[in-house]
Design an enzyme around this catalytic site. Structure first.
Site, PDB file in Angstrom:
ATOM      1  CG  HIS A  34      -1.799  -0.953   1.565  1.00 22.24           C
ATOM      2  ND1 HIS A  34      -1.481  -2.069   2.272  1.00 22.24           N
ATOM      3  CD2 HIS A  34      -3.114  -1.062   1.282  1.00 22.24           C
ATOM      4  CE1 HIS A  34      -2.562  -2.833   2.409  1.00 22.24           C
ATOM      5  NE2 HIS A  34      -3.568  -2.244   1.811  1.00 22.24           N
ATOM      6  CG  ASP A  79       1.758  -0.877   3.439  1.00 22.57           C
ATOM      7  OD1 ASP A  79       0.970  -0.512   4.319  1.00 22.57           O
ATOM      8  OD2 ASP A  79       1.489  -1.742   2.575  1.00 22.57           O
ATOM      9  CD  GLU A 110      -7.953  -8.378  -0.703  1.00 22.58           C
ATOM     10  OE1 GLU A 110      -6.979  -7.872  -1.308  1.00 22.58           O
ATOM     11  OE2 GLU A 110      -7.928  -8.648   0.504  1.00 22.58           O
ATOM     12  CD  GLU A 151      -7.320 -11.691   2.792  1.00 23.05           C
ATOM     13  OE1 GLU A 151      -6.921 -10.754   2.076  1.00 23.05           O
ATOM     14  OE2 GLU A 151      -7.352 -11.633   4.036  1.00 23.05           O
ATOM     15  CG  ASP A 160      -4.575 -11.054  -0.680  1.00 22.29           C
ATOM     16  OD1 ASP A 160      -3.746 -11.026  -1.615  1.00 22.29           O
ATOM     17  OD2 ASP A 160      -4.976 -10.028  -0.086  1.00 22.29           O
ATOM     18  CG  ASP A 175      -5.353 -11.189   7.750  1.00 23.31           C
ATOM     19  OD1 ASP A 175      -6.125 -11.781   6.978  1.00 23.31           O
ATOM     20  OD2 ASP A 175      -5.289  -9.943   7.828  1.00 23.31           O
ATOM     21  CG  ASP A 229      -3.589  -9.728   3.180  1.00 21.08           C
ATOM     22  OD1 ASP A 229      -3.029  -9.261   4.182  1.00 21.08           O
ATOM     23  OD2 ASP A 229      -4.551  -9.186   2.614  1.00 21.08           O
TER      24      ASP A 229
HETATM   25  C1  XLS Z   1      -7.828  -6.637   4.483  1.00 27.47           C
HETATM   26  C2  XLS Z   1      -7.349  -6.849   3.135  1.00 27.47           C
HETATM   27  C3  XLS Z   1      -6.168  -5.990   2.706  1.00 27.47           C
HETATM   28  C4  XLS Z   1      -5.995  -6.005   1.216  1.00 27.47           C
HETATM   29  C5  XLS Z   1      -5.151  -4.908   0.684  1.00 27.47           C
HETATM   30  O1  XLS Z   1      -8.536  -7.435   5.053  1.00 27.47           O
HETATM   31  O2  XLS Z   1      -7.057  -8.206   2.984  1.00 27.47           O
HETATM   32  O3  XLS Z   1      -5.022  -6.393   3.365  1.00 27.47           O
HETATM   33  O4  XLS Z   1      -5.471  -7.214   0.783  1.00 27.47           O
HETATM   34  O5  XLS Z   1      -5.684  -3.657   0.918  1.00 27.47           O
HETATM   35 NI    NI Z   2      -6.096  -9.091   1.375  1.00 20.56          NI
HETATM   36 NI    NI Z   3      -7.860  -9.526   4.624  1.00 22.06          NI
END
Ligand code: XLS
Ligand code: NI
Ligand code: NI
Length: 438
Positions: A101, A104, A232, A268, A296, A309, A339
């Site tokens: 990002h 970051d 996403e 994800e 992800d 996560d 991620d």
């Molecule tokens: C949050 C998301 C984030 C995205 C990127 O839950 O997974 O990390 O992958 O903004």
């Molecule tokens: Ni993500």
């Molecule tokens: Ni996430």
């Protein structure tokens, strides 16, 4: 160049399944060929900047625990220290890609202009590190959720100035992603949702979001970015309800705004489970609609209802998702982005290596298992046999639209159709799958 941060860890070697070295790969051999492509080409691993280098390891009840000296102060100097640590880590791990990002990699300034200038300075260093190491960008993205200005959403904010600010921020990061040769650009809906319908005009907000996505696509073409734009999906957290809830909801949204040929999905694992689906389901839904862009990879905790996560560690799940991915012809531009974050108590410097090594090995095992399932063809034969009836006249004519409801009914009565139930064979198939899972 600042001094080596991960100096106690050497480059991670591949040592094979019999190795007892916890800092070696047992299954991930980047150069091993599987179904005509190397493991590295199939899996296209990416390290994520935010969890691994930008998170202090805090949770809602406690302060940061990780050893990340560059997080003690928000400055360009610290951003540089962080970046050299990040590239040292990625190089030692041997991953081909990373994701970030904007916020970051460079501190936010007092104005967007200042933030962009900070970012541009760091992108110069990033280009040098990418050239030095050969590590490439899987995707870039803009942080449209951290700053208080985005508390009521970015594109879906009731204040058009926030929409404009977010648009300007995305424009800049999209251009940077283009400049860095990024393979994709990701839009995660952050706070594009609501906490209460009492203060939310849902119809207006989703229209704002649709227009925002169209603007991003228009600009992508204008600057000649050839990577893929990805949304996403996530059902909630931080909002109570997020508009990009799951793959099916995003597909409907894309069609409404005529974006289905322009935008694909970054799916994800932990977002799938939060939405009440399996990761395999979300990937299968995406591939069935030609929408799979990237993934992800992570996992939730079966007892927790939020996005924990964690690093993926299930060989069975990896096998199932890789089967879907291989059947769909691979990830194309996409990859496996970690991620995922180490746990708050994982404070040794090499914990970050152990986490990635474990998940990379699990993905490699999944790939090998899925490839064997495809080569054997047994599961596919059973699946084909289950639907074989649809190859006959009745099936083909009904699907092609050659028969009306009246004609189908006439046919059932004239031929006295009385179909017999057949076994779904689920337990037998589960046993068969387990024979491939090592
Ligand atoms: C949050 C998301 C984030 C995205 C990127 O839950 O997974 O990390 O992958 O903004
Ligand atoms: Ni993500
Ligand atoms: Ni996430």
């Amino acid at each position: 160049m600042s001094e080596s941060f991960f100096k106690d860890t050497a480059k991670i070697p591949f040592e094979g399944a019999d190795s007892n070295n916890p800092l070696a790969f047992r299954h991930y051999d980047a150069t091993q060929m599987v179904l005509g492509k190397s493991m590295a080409e199939h899996l296209r691993f990416a390290v994520c900047y935010w969890h691994s280098f930008n998170s202090p390891g805090a949770d809602i009840f406690g302060a940061g625990t990780y050893d990340r000296p560059w997080l003690t102060e928000k400055s360009l100097l610290q951003a540089r220290t962080k970046m050299s640590g990040a590239f040292e880590f990625m190089e030692k791990l041997g991953v081909p890609y990373f994701c970030f990002h904007d916020r970051d990699v460079a501190p936010e300034g007092d104005t967007l202009k200042e933030s962009n200038e900070n970012l541009d300075q760091m992108i110069g260093m990033m280009e040098e590190e990418m050239a030095r190491t050969g590590i490439k960008l899987l995707w870039g993205t803009a942080d449209l959720f951290n700053h208080p200005r985005f508390a009521a959403g970015a594109a879906t904010n009731p204040d058009p100035q926030v929409f404009a600010y977010a648009a300007a921020q995305v424009k800049h990061v999209l251009e940077i992603t283009h400049r860095l040769g990024g393979a994709n650009y990701v839009l995660w809906g952050g706070r594009e949702g609501y906490d209460s319908l009492l203060h939310t005009d849902l119809k207006r907000e989703t229209a704002q979001l649709g227009r925002f996505m169209q603007l991003v696509v228009e600009h992508k073409h204008k600057i000649g970015f050839t990577g893929t734009i990805l949304i996403e999906p996530k059902p909630h957290e931080p909002t109570k309800h997020q508009y990009d809830y799951d793959v099916a909801a995003v597909y409907a949204f894309l069609q409404k705004f005529d974006l289905q040929d322009e935008i694909k999905l970054n799916v994800e694992a932990n977002h799938a489970t939060l939405a009440g689906h399996s990761f395999q389901h979300e990937i299968a839904t995406a591939t069935a609609n030609g929408l799979l862009g990237s993934i992800d990879i992570n996992r939730g905790d079966p007892q927790n209802g939020w996005d924990t996560d964690q690093f993926a560690n299930s060989v069975e799940e990896a096998t199932l998702i890789l089967l879907e991915i291989l059947k769909a012809g691979g990830l194309g531009n996409g990859g496996f982005n970690f991620d995922a974050k180490i746990r708050r108590q994982s404070i040794a410097r090499d914990d970050l290596f152990h986490a990635h090594i474990g998940s990379m090995d699990v993905a490699a095992q999944g790939l090998l298992n899925a490839a064997r399932i495809i080569e054997d063809g047994h599961l596919q034969e059973l699946l084909d046999a289950r639907y074989a009836g649809w190859q006959g006249d009745l099936g083909e004519q009904m699907l092609a639209g050659d028969l009306s409801l009246q004609q189908i009914s006439d046919l059932v009565h004239s031929q006295n159709l009385n179909p017999e139930p057949v076994s779904g064979r689920q337990e037998m198939l589960e046993n068969l799958l387990n024979r491939y899972i090592y």
